[in-house]
Motif scaffolding. Structure first.
Motif, PDB file in Angstrom:
ATOM      1  N   GLN A 245       0.824  -1.206   0.000  1.00  0.00           N
ATOM      2  CA  GLN A 245       0.000   0.000   0.000  1.00  0.00           C
ATOM      3  C   GLN A 245       0.856   1.254   0.000  1.00  0.00           C
ATOM      4  O   GLN A 245       0.650   2.184  -0.793  1.00  0.00           O
ATOM      5  CB  GLN A 245      -0.900   0.014   1.249  1.00  0.00           C
TER       6      GLN A 245
ATOM      7  N   THR B 250      -4.030   8.753   4.753  1.00  0.00           N
ATOM      8  CA  THR B 250      -4.498   8.923   6.125  1.00  0.00           C
ATOM      9  C   THR B 250      -4.368   7.579   6.820  1.00  0.00           C
ATOM     10  O   THR B 250      -4.395   6.529   6.171  1.00  0.00           O
ATOM     11  CB  THR B 250      -5.963   9.393   6.182  1.00  0.00           C
ATOM     12  N   ALA B 251      -4.216   7.612   8.149  1.00  0.00           N
ATOM     13  CA  ALA B 251      -4.059   6.363   8.898  1.00  0.00           C
ATOM     14  C   ALA B 251      -4.286   6.625  10.377  1.00  0.00           C
ATOM     15  O   ALA B 251      -4.324   7.780  10.827  1.00  0.00           O
ATOM     16  CB  ALA B 251      -2.670   5.787   8.670  1.00  0.00           C
ATOM     17  N   HIS B 252      -4.418   5.536  11.135  1.00  0.00           N
ATOM     18  CA  HIS B 252      -4.438   5.602  12.593  1.00  0.00           C
ATOM     19  C   HIS B 252      -3.036   5.224  13.067  1.00  0.00           C
ATOM     20  O   HIS B 252      -2.493   4.208  12.636  1.00  0.00           O
ATOM     21  CB  HIS B 252      -5.469   4.632  13.181  1.00  0.00           C
TER      22      HIS B 252
ATOM     23  N   LYS C  17      -2.757   7.474  20.727  1.00  0.00           N
ATOM     24  CA  LYS C  17      -3.336   7.169  19.417  1.00  0.00           C
ATOM     25  C   LYS C  17      -3.856   8.450  18.779  1.00  0.00           C
ATOM     26  O   LYS C  17      -4.424   9.304  19.463  1.00  0.00           O
ATOM     27  CB  LYS C  17      -4.488   6.169  19.560  1.00  0.00           C
TER      28      LYS C  17
ATOM     29  N   ASN D 254      -5.217  10.187  14.645  1.00  0.00           N
ATOM     30  CA  ASN D 254      -5.372  10.080  13.198  1.00  0.00           C
ATOM     31  C   ASN D 254      -4.320  10.973  12.539  1.00  0.00           C
ATOM     32  O   ASN D 254      -4.088  12.101  12.983  1.00  0.00           O
ATOM     33  CB  ASN D 254      -6.772  10.522  12.774  1.00  0.00           C
TER      34      ASN D 254
ATOM     35  N   GLN E 244      -2.151   1.879  11.036  1.00  0.00           N
ATOM     36  CA  GLN E 244      -3.282   1.001  10.722  1.00  0.00           C
ATOM     37  C   GLN E 244      -4.326   1.758   9.897  1.00  0.00           C
ATOM     38  O   GLN E 244      -4.358   2.986   9.885  1.00  0.00           O
ATOM     39  CB  GLN E 244      -3.925   0.482  12.009  1.00  0.00           C
ATOM     40  N   ASP E 245      -5.151   0.969   9.220  1.00  0.00           N
ATOM     41  CA  ASP E 245      -6.271   1.522   8.439  1.00  0.00           C
ATOM     42  C   ASP E 245      -5.802   2.614   7.474  1.00  0.00           C
ATOM     43  O   ASP E 245      -6.350   3.716   7.430  1.00  0.00           O
ATOM     44  CB  ASP E 245      -7.356   2.084   9.371  1.00  0.00           C
TER      45      ASP E 245
ATOM     46  N   GLN F 150      -5.452   4.713   4.224  1.00  0.00           N
ATOM     47  CA  GLN F 150      -6.288   5.076   3.076  1.00  0.00           C
ATOM     48  C   GLN F 150      -5.480   5.977   2.148  1.00  0.00           C
ATOM     49  O   GLN F 150      -4.882   6.951   2.592  1.00  0.00           O
ATOM     50  CB  GLN F 150      -7.550   5.814   3.539  1.00  0.00           C
TER      51      GLN F 150
END
Length: 311
Positions: free
Chosen positions: A137, A149-151, A159, A161, A198-199, A201
């Motif tokens: 990715q 974008t991600a966590h 934590k 964004n 994580q996550d 985009q």
């Protein structure tokens, strides 16, 4: 097949490929009769294929059964090239089973002969299947210059964004990082632990990547580096540890003096004091910071603090 090329001649090429793969999957071997029946050709044809075409690729006869010994297969490589591939295979073992399974399979396509008396202990964190997907990715985003974008979970467990301009994937001291500009923090240059993202985009929005920035990143040898102006650090290294600086020079290192007692004067170009201080502390008491003086003062303060805590 591992870098093996047969002359393409219709059915013969397909037949040789099938025979090789069939023997690879049959450790107990296969008889000529069985192979002839499977391919619907004569036993003489199979015998000729095995002797004339596949013999040099590790195929041999054991009684009435034909087997394959990959360690005897010819792969077109010279000894030094096989050693390089063997080292890569050994290093990959330290990166986790998911990564190694894929790496070994790819390296085996280059050379069947991966059994070498080589051991490489690379101190690295383990990469799983999800992390390999993460690599793919981020590689796509970096090549296309797309914002992501991600966590993110920081080392403090905080934590948040993030919105980033990804620049490069980098490996420092056993850990993988994403080098990026933090859009939400005035485009500040930062390093993000890869496995803590994580996550992810990939967004439509794109960004520019200055050439001079790419050149600066290539000079980094520690996760502590930054994009500020660089400066030189001059070290006096005594004869006890001088060989380590000569065997594996740091990026940007130069030796600008040698004394009769075997000590050397080493100059390194850095961007942050923490690129140097851990190195100096590792080699104490066989190393001294000659310049800049302010960095030597920081080192002395650290030593004093350690001594004070021990009292």
């Amino acid at each position: 097949m591992a870098n093996i090329r047969f002359e393409k001649s219709g059915g013969k090429y397909d037949r040789l490929s099938y025979l090789y793969e069939r023997l690879t999957r049959s450790p107990d071997g296969v008889t000529i009769k069985d192979l002839a029946e499977e391919l619907d050709v004569s036993t003489k044809t199979i015998q000729r294929d095995l002797h004339e075409a596949l013999g040099e690729h590790g195929v041999y006869c054991d009684g009435r059964r034909w087997k394959i010994n990959k360690s005897n297969a010819e792969d077109g490589l010279i000894k030094e090239e096989r050693i390089v591939i063997g080292i890569l295979d050994s290093i990959a073992k330290n990166t986790g089973p998911s990564f190694y399974a894929k790496a070994h399979q790819l390296l085996e396509q280059i050379s069947c002969q991966l059994e070498h008396p080589l051991f490489a202990n690379l101190d690295t964190e383990t990469l799983g299947e999800a992390h390999l997907t993460l690599f793919a990715q981020l590689e796509n985003a970096i090549k296309s210059r797309n914002i992501i974008t991600a966590h993110y979970t920081a080392v403090t467990k905080r934590k948040r964004n993030v919105r980033l301009k990804p620049l490069r994937l980098a490996f420092f001291d056993g850990y993988w990082y994403l080098l990026a500009f933090d859009v939400e923090d005035k485009n500040t240059f930062k390093k993000f632990h890869l496995k803590s993202l994580q996550d992810i985009q990939i967004k439509e929005e794109r960004f520019e990547y200055p050439t001079e920035l790419s050149e600066a990143v290539e000079k980094a040898f520690s996760v502590w580096f930054n994009l500020d102006r660089s400066f030189e650090v001059r070290l006096l290294v005594d004869a006890t540890v001088a060989p380590y600086f000569e065997r594996k020079p740091y990026k940007g290192q130069s030796i600008q003096g040698r004394d009769a007692d075997g000590s050397i004067e080493v100059v390194l170009t850095v961007t942050d004091e923490m690129e140097i201080l851990p190195i100096v502390q590792w080699y104490l008491p066989h190393i001294r910071i000659l310049d800049p003086v302010w960095m030597n003062d920081i080192l002395m303060e650290k030593i004093h603090s350690y001594t004070y805590l021990g009292q």
